[in-house]
Scaffold this active site. Structure first.
Site, short mmCIF file in Angstrom:
data_model
loop_
_atom_site.label_atom_id
_atom_site.label_comp_id
_atom_site.label_asym_id
_atom_site.label_seq_id
_atom_site.Cartn_x
_atom_site.Cartn_y
_atom_site.Cartn_z
N CYS A 130 0.84 -1.21 0.00
CA CYS A 130 0.00 0.00 0.00
C CYS A 130 0.87 1.25 0.00
O CYS A 130 1.35 1.68 1.05
CB CYS A 130 -0.92 -0.01 1.22
SG CYS A 130 -1.95 1.45 1.34
N CYS A 133 -0.43 4.18 2.03
CA CYS A 133 -0.32 4.02 3.49
C CYS A 133 1.13 4.20 3.96
O CYS A 133 1.39 4.82 4.98
CB CYS A 133 -0.75 2.62 3.93
SG CYS A 133 -2.22 1.99 3.15
N ASP A 134 2.07 3.62 3.23
CA ASP A 134 3.45 3.53 3.73
C ASP A 134 4.46 4.40 2.98
O ASP A 134 5.62 4.49 3.39
CB ASP A 134 3.93 2.06 3.64
CG ASP A 134 3.05 1.15 4.49
OD1 ASP A 134 2.55 1.62 5.52
OD2 ASP A 134 2.86 -0.02 4.12
#
Ligand code: NAP
Length: 300
Positions: A130, A133-134
């Protein structure tokens, strides 16, 4: 006396929440069962730019807007994992058992793993599925993205604005993702394409330090030093628990013949979990609205 819901919706991604929106607007008693968090895979999308009439929205904002919309209508969402359904539409979760006149399965799909033996060990230690997200962890660092679909191209674009260097590694010489993304990526100085190549090994002590990439034409291997590896090689469905009641294909997608009817009456499917030609936000919400509409008409 056991309460029988009009519709139990399994999955609170865009398809499931849209089904809920339509059902609630029709005054139906519904229950939404979600194993993790609402929003589904769209929360991983950094930008959505192909949804009609919305030029640009993040996946998280889209999911929050839709969630708030159904909550305002009184949606009942329980965070429970469905373990089993039966032909009489009894739904067993890890906490309870429910009954419904109709069921809509909207369980989507999960990220496909690359399949390397060491992959699991590095999840959260440099390996991610992701980018939105990261990605923030890789400011001015070096990352690689693997894949050739829209997710990989979008991830590479997003990461190019954060990381110092992005390698986009794909096993063929052309991408299945949209050309617009590819054209944008080609203009960027910090994006390097490594085509006709597979990542065959991830190395590092605690965290990812480098990968070995093999050219599929000449078999040559090269070591590339990276800090982060974003794997975007597609999705797989998780429909095993439904296979006792409805038909799934050899890849595990629910057979639905390009509509929302499964092989079992009063059990419908919406979104990425079913066999379909195009898995996008637009088709997921289209499925959700259709599934609720046919469920309402067939519950009588
Ligand atoms: P996808 O379109 O299925 O693409 C997966 C990519 O991973 C393909 O390029 C495939 O290579 C490659 N791949 C698969 N297994 C591999 C392996 N073991 N090793 C190396 N490469 C591997 O998946 P996706 O990009 O996640 O997209 C899923 C769906 O969501 C698609 O319908 C996509 O259009 C949609 N989506 C839409 C948007 C948007 O509209 N904004 C954004 C994201 C996703 P091959 O090409 O060689 O098969």
């Amino acid at each position: 006396m056991i309460f029988i819901y009009d519709i139990i919706i399994i999955g609170a991604g865009p398809a499931g929440l849209t089904a809920a929106l339509y059902a609630l607007r029709a005054n139906k008693n519904i229950l939404i069962l979600e194993a993790k968090t609402y929003g589904g895979q769209i929360v991983a999308a950094h930008k959505i730019q192909n949804y009609p009439a919305i030029e640009d929205i993040s996946g998280i904002d889209f999911a929050n807007n839709l969630y708030n919309q159904v909550k305002k209508l009184g949606a009942d969402i329980k965070y429970e994992t469905v373990l089993h359904i039966d032909e009489q539409r009894k739904v067993t979760t890890d906490k309870n058992t429910y009954e419904a006149k109709t069921i809509i399965i909207a369980t989507g799909a999960k990220n496909r793993k690359l399949g390397l033996p060491e992959e699991q060990r590095y999840i959260g230690k440099g390996v991610s599925y992701c980018a939105s997200c990261d990605g923030g962890f890789y400011k001015d660092k070096i990352v690689a993205v693997i894949g050739g679909g829209n997710t990989a191209l979008e991830d590479a674009l997003y990461l190019s604005s954060i990381a110092k260097q992005v390698y986009l590694i794909h096993r063929r010489d052309s991408f299945r993702g949209e050309e617009t993304y590819y054209n944008e990526l080609k203009k960027l100085n910090n994006v390097k394409f490594i085509l006709n190549s597979n990542c065959v090994k991830i190395n590092g002590s605690d965290n990812v330090e480098n990968i070995i990439v093999k050219d599929i034409n000449n078999g040559k291997e090269q070591q590339i030093a990276i800090d982060g590896l974003f794997i975007a090689v597609g999705q797989i469905p998780s429909n095993e628990i439904f296979a006792n009641v409805i038909d799934v294909d050899d890849k595990g997608y629910i057979i639905a013949h390009d509509d929302v009817y499964t092989s079992k009456e009063k059990i419908f499917v919406a979104g990425d979990a079913r066999v379909k030609k195009l898995r996008q936000l637009t088709t997921a919400v289209a499925d959700g609205s259709l599934a609720a509409t046919v469920a309402i008409s067939e519950m009588r």
